[in-house]
Structure formats: C-alpha cells, structure tokens
Scaffold this motif. Sequence first.
Motif, short mmCIF file in Angstrom:
data_model
loop_
_atom_site.label_atom_id
_atom_site.label_comp_id
_atom_site.label_asym_id
_atom_site.label_seq_id
_atom_site.Cartn_x
_atom_site.Cartn_y
_atom_site.Cartn_z
N LEU A 88 0.83 -1.20 0.00
CA LEU A 88 0.00 0.00 0.00
C LEU A 88 0.86 1.25 0.00
CD1 LEU A 88 -2.45 -1.20 2.78
CD2 LEU A 88 -3.08 -0.82 0.39
N PHE B 271 -4.86 6.33 1.39
CA PHE B 271 -4.27 5.15 0.79
C PHE B 271 -4.74 4.90 -0.63
CE2 PHE B 271 -1.97 2.88 4.11
CZ PHE B 271 -2.39 3.53 5.25
N GLY B 272 -3.85 4.31 -1.41
CA GLY B 272 -4.21 3.79 -2.71
C GLY B 272 -4.80 2.40 -2.58
N PRO B 273 -5.20 1.79 -3.70
CA PRO B 273 -5.83 0.47 -3.66
C PRO B 273 -4.85 -0.68 -3.42
CG PRO B 273 -5.65 1.24 -5.91
CD PRO B 273 -5.19 2.37 -5.04
N GLY B 274 -3.55 -0.41 -3.59
CA GLY B 274 -2.56 -1.44 -3.33
C GLY B 274 -2.15 -2.22 -4.55
N TYR C 32 -9.56 3.29 10.09
CA TYR C 32 -9.69 3.03 8.67
C TYR C 32 -10.65 1.87 8.43
CZ TYR C 32 -5.65 6.00 7.75
OH TYR C 32 -4.79 7.08 7.65
N GLN D 227 -11.48 -0.99 5.51
CA GLN D 227 -10.92 -1.59 4.32
C GLN D 227 -11.90 -2.62 3.76
OE1 GLN D 227 -7.11 -3.65 4.71
NE2 GLN D 227 -6.61 -3.18 2.59
N LYS E 259 -9.58 -3.37 -1.73
CA LYS E 259 -9.33 -1.93 -1.73
C LYS E 259 -8.34 -1.56 -0.64
CE LYS E 259 -13.89 -0.70 -3.53
NZ LYS E 259 -15.10 0.13 -3.31
N GLY E 260 -7.79 -0.35 -0.77
CA GLY E 260 -6.92 0.15 0.29
C GLY E 260 -7.75 0.69 1.45
N PRO E 261 -7.14 0.87 2.61
CA PRO E 261 -7.87 1.43 3.77
C PRO E 261 -8.36 2.85 3.49
CG PRO E 261 -5.77 0.45 4.42
CD PRO E 261 -5.75 0.52 2.93
N LEU F 217 -9.86 6.30 5.39
CA LEU F 217 -10.03 6.99 6.67
C LEU F 217 -11.51 7.29 6.90
CD1 LEU F 217 -8.59 8.56 9.03
CD2 LEU F 217 -8.76 10.58 7.57
N PHE G 288 -9.51 -0.98 10.89
CA PHE G 288 -8.19 -0.88 11.54
C PHE G 288 -8.11 0.39 12.36
CE2 PHE G 288 -5.90 -4.32 9.58
CZ PHE G 288 -6.48 -4.49 8.34
#
Lengths: 114, 112
Positions: free
Chosen positions: A90, A105-108, B36, B38, B42-44, B46, B89
Amino acid sequence: ETGVTQSPTHLIKTRGQQVTLRCSSQSGHNTVSWYQQALGQGPQFIFQYYREEENGRGNFPPRFSGLQFPNYSSELNVNALELDDSALYLCASSLGLAGRNEQFFGPGTRLTVL
Amino acid sequence: GENVEQHPSTLSVQEGDSAVIKCTYSDSASNYFPWYKQELGKGPQLIIDIRSNVGEKKDQRIAVTLNKTAKHFSLHITETQPEDSAVYFCAASIRGGNQFYFGTGTSLTVIP
C-alpha cells in the motif's frame, strides 16, 4: 482532485527476482509512505518519502528501497524477493509528514512470490 | 516503538444494532488516532480520527472515544447497515513521529 493510484494492481514473481511498484500521490500531497500488508494483518510501515528524501524507515531490510520524484510520485523496489514478501503493498500520501497529518491510501499492489 | 492491540478480531451484529471495536496503545507520546475501513480488494479508507486533546468525536453514525489515562480508544458504529461490513483498523502515531502503527484489524459482518 485525483486520489492515490498504484500500479500494477497484481504481480507474480519468483523467488530471487526484483520488483518495482509505483505510486502517484494525491494532488497537492508531498509525502508518500509505503506499507506492507500481509494477509489478515494490519499494514506495516516500510518507509516514508518527504520532498524526495527518505524520512523514516520501519523494520525492513535494505533490499527494500524507494524513490520519490519531483512530482512526488514514488517507487518501491524490492530485490532478491523471498516467499514472505508476498503481500499487499500500500502507498499512502499526505500533505506533510505522515504521523502528523491525515494520510490517504491507494488500492494497493498484490504481490505474489512463487 | 508503539504497539497497538485491537479487539475483537471478528464481530458479527444484526442490522440496526451497534458495534464497538477497541484498541489499546503503549506509548503515552501517541497523539493522533485514525480509524480506517478496508473493503475487499481496496486500500484502507479513513473514516474518522481523533487527536489527544479531544475525548470524543462523532460523525453521523460513527463515533470515536479516547481515554489517554488508560491508553485506549474505541470506535462505535450505531444503527449498523450491511454496507458497514468490512475490516476496520485502528492506528496511532507518536507526537513528532513519521509513521502510523496499525492494529491487526476487526472483520465486521452486519447480518441483514
């Protein structure tokens, strides 16, 4: 305003190979942090780049390295891949140093090492 | 460094009920605590955060409380909906620090 983007979305490598992951920060953000998220775990901090300089590093070996470019995009490089490097990587960007400011954060990138 | 513990690891609630997730931290110098969400693949994202000079913060159905003395903070979701199902998280950052320390996550399932 564009969010954080990462490429590629998925990657399969074999042990011993090298890999480069890419991240474009959110518009206006000058800080990029990289995290490794193993399956079923929380993200673990790898390092942070602020205005093209590394500013803080987690408990990862030197074969994990990075770069930040003048446009604040960033790369994560991993050499000599090991099976345990399989994870979701990430990227997160913030305006100013992470730890003091909201980060997004991006999607990873899902990396699988065989 | 900081150590963040999160409980429970899994949580199932009926739609409309409340959900509470708890975290503890070890370093009294920590002063910023984001949460967060998730979703799969997908990414976490906020969803809410709190700083150490505040004891509680609320945003619609979501609230976070902080007890600095006990070094713990909690996420409260009221009137849960199926779309609240995700992994949550907690995280903490130390004053003057440059990274976030994450908990191990709570997988929340809201049963319709």
